[in-house]
Design an enzyme around this catalytic site. Sequence first.
Site, PDB file in Angstrom:
ATOM      1  N   ASN A   1      -7.836   1.138  -5.690  1.00 52.19           N
ATOM      2  CA  ASN A   1      -7.098   0.020  -5.115  1.00 52.19           C
ATOM      3  C   ASN A   1      -5.652   0.172  -5.580  1.00 52.19           C
ATOM      4  O   ASN A   1      -5.309  -0.186  -6.704  1.00 52.19           O
ATOM      5  CB  ASN A   1      -7.712  -1.292  -5.623  1.00 52.19           C
ATOM      6  CG  ASN A   1      -7.030  -2.514  -5.045  1.00 52.19           C
ATOM      7  OD1 ASN A   1      -6.027  -2.401  -4.342  1.00 52.19           O
ATOM      8  ND2 ASN A   1      -7.565  -3.682  -5.348  1.00 52.19           N
TER       9      ASN A   1
ATOM     10  N   ARG B   1      -9.294   0.928  -0.939  1.00 51.30           N
ATOM     11  CA  ARG B   1      -9.081  -0.387  -0.359  1.00 51.30           C
ATOM     12  C   ARG B   1      -7.765  -0.341   0.426  1.00 51.30           C
ATOM     13  O   ARG B   1      -6.729   0.039  -0.112  1.00 51.30           O
ATOM     14  CB  ARG B   1      -8.970  -1.429  -1.460  1.00 51.30           C
ATOM     15  CG  ARG B   1      -8.628  -2.785  -0.915  1.00 51.30           C
ATOM     16  CD  ARG B   1      -8.409  -3.789  -2.023  1.00 51.30           C
ATOM     17  NE  ARG B   1      -8.228  -5.106  -1.466  1.00 51.30           N
ATOM     18  CZ  ARG B   1      -7.286  -5.963  -1.864  1.00 51.30           C
ATOM     19  NH1 ARG B   1      -6.441  -5.620  -2.808  1.00 51.30           N
ATOM     20  NH2 ARG B   1      -7.192  -7.151  -1.308  1.00 51.30           N
TER      21      ARG B   1
ATOM     22  N   HIS C   1      -9.231 -10.401   2.305  1.00 45.42           N
ATOM     23  CA  HIS C   1     -10.345 -10.572   1.359  1.00 45.42           C
ATOM     24  C   HIS C   1     -11.697 -10.276   2.014  1.00 45.42           C
ATOM     25  O   HIS C   1     -12.737 -10.713   1.514  1.00 45.42           O
ATOM     26  CB  HIS C   1     -10.425 -12.022   0.803  1.00 45.42           C
ATOM     27  CG  HIS C   1      -9.335 -12.386  -0.151  1.00 45.42           C
ATOM     28  ND1 HIS C   1      -8.901 -13.683  -0.307  1.00 45.42           N
ATOM     29  CD2 HIS C   1      -8.603 -11.633  -1.017  1.00 45.42           C
ATOM     30  CE1 HIS C   1      -7.943 -13.717  -1.226  1.00 45.42           C
ATOM     31  NE2 HIS C   1      -7.743 -12.490  -1.658  1.00 45.42           N
TER      32      HIS C   1
ATOM     33  N   ARG D   1       1.379 -18.768  -3.663  1.00 47.66           N
ATOM     34  CA  ARG D   1       1.662 -18.936  -2.229  1.00 47.66           C
ATOM     35  C   ARG D   1       1.402 -20.371  -1.777  1.00 47.66           C
ATOM     36  O   ARG D   1       0.463 -21.005  -2.262  1.00 47.66           O
ATOM     37  CB  ARG D   1       0.797 -18.001  -1.390  1.00 47.66           C
ATOM     38  CG  ARG D   1       1.001 -16.542  -1.669  1.00 47.66           C
ATOM     39  CD  ARG D   1       0.233 -15.684  -0.662  1.00 47.66           C
ATOM     40  NE  ARG D   1       0.195 -14.307  -1.100  1.00 47.66           N
ATOM     41  CZ  ARG D   1      -0.927 -13.623  -1.336  1.00 47.66           C
ATOM     42  NH1 ARG D   1      -2.109 -14.167  -1.132  1.00 47.66           N
ATOM     43  NH2 ARG D   1      -0.872 -12.379  -1.752  1.00 47.66           N
TER      44      ARG D   1
ATOM     45  N   GLU E   1     -16.002  -6.372  -5.255  1.00 38.49           N
ATOM     46  CA  GLU E   1     -15.383  -5.642  -4.136  1.00 38.49           C
ATOM     47  C   GLU E   1     -15.558  -4.138  -4.285  1.00 38.49           C
ATOM     48  O   GLU E   1     -15.703  -3.422  -3.294  1.00 38.49           O
ATOM     49  CB  GLU E   1     -13.891  -6.002  -4.055  1.00 38.49           C
ATOM     50  CG  GLU E   1     -13.670  -7.422  -3.577  1.00 38.49           C
ATOM     51  CD  GLU E   1     -12.225  -7.884  -3.719  1.00 38.49           C
ATOM     52  OE1 GLU E   1     -11.856  -8.334  -4.819  1.00 38.49           O
ATOM     53  OE2 GLU E   1     -11.474  -7.804  -2.746  1.00 38.49           O
TER      54      GLU E   1
END
Length: 399
Positions: free
Chosen positions: A13, A94, A183, A244, A385
């Site tokens: 990743n 990823r 996601h 965010r 993940e």
Amino acid sequence: MNGPTAQHVLVINAGSSSLKYQVVDATSGAALATGLIERIGEPNGLVSHAVGDAEHEREVAVPDHGAAMAAMSEAFAELGPDLAEANLVAVGHRVVQGGPDLTESVLITPEVETAIEDVSDLAPLHNPPNLAGIRAARETFADLPQVAVFDTAFHRTLPARAATYALDQEVATKHRIRRYGAHGTSHQYVARAAAHELGIAPEQANLIVLHLGNGASATAVANGRSVDTSMGLTPLEGLVMGTRTGDIDPAVVFHLARTAGMDIDEIDTIMNRRSGMLGLAGSNDMRDVVSAVEAGDERASLALEVYCYRLRKYIGAYTAVLGRVDAVVFTAGIGENSAPVRAGALAGLEGMGIRLDPAANEERGTVRISTPDSPVAVLVVPTNEEWEIARETVGVITA
Ligand code: AMP
């Protein structure tokens, strides 16, 4: 399960300044080794490499992703495990944004690389470093197949009514503006694990999955498929996050440009990096926020209320989307660890058949936190993940 014939995948990743890696047994999910290289591009990069219980840290210069890959190989050579003996079958990457066309995990060819580059304008912060990681891995592991697993892929099943913005369609089509979500790898893993926990087939499960980490998103899963999700063209839309805003009137952008004279990059930075819990409470770590609430900090209390209220609205909306909900599922750093957030998000939802068991809510791990008579189950399911990427990767190379 983790024997010498296990199929191991090196999962990568790659972000702009960091690179996470893990060697994962695709069948059992067991991690043979995990690592993180931080401060790529700075003079003093940091390599953390863990094998079993042993953790090693060292500072090295990591000017770019090629150097990060070299530092990773060095860590394996010196600290183990020996990759030559690990039966490594592929490298799984990823990739955040696949755009309209890359909707399944795929073997990386020069054409695929170009396609990932082509949609980089949709994820300018993420796809370029993902590609840098792919290119560096291809140099270092030239003999292994490289597979891309897209964070948007699970949301390919969004119906047009959920994916379409009510924007001038000429503009939207020309610039590929629609809701892609993110996601997806986590939502896919957690949805399957939750169905398993409920004792129902994944393709029959109706779920509301809440991935609450530093980034946060909600997904409505109908019969095992994503039918709506809170992130949109980019990960800015939806829930309140660490830094965010989540949902906000887009006219705030015009207002800040016209009345405060801010330029677009400044506004982008404010909305993506300086807002959310950081902007509301002064910290993007939910542990700090909850501690401040307990100490009577009013700013933190409001922040936590805003965070939980937004979650509640999405749970309500997705209940309407799904019609029947088997379970609400919490995952990722906050979802897995913060009992106050889970309680706050579900407060007052008894009328919708969601009954939280306060004692169970304090437990850790994979756990059902609703009362036995709750019509809608509430679960906590730790995400993984890397395992999902490893499984997808093996799926591609054996297809
Ligand atoms: P993730 O992006 O999934 O790694 O989640 C990271 C976030 O999880 C951190 O920024 C923290 O806010 C949050 N977190 C981790 N542990 C806890 C905890 N025990 N209580 C509340 N939040 C936590």
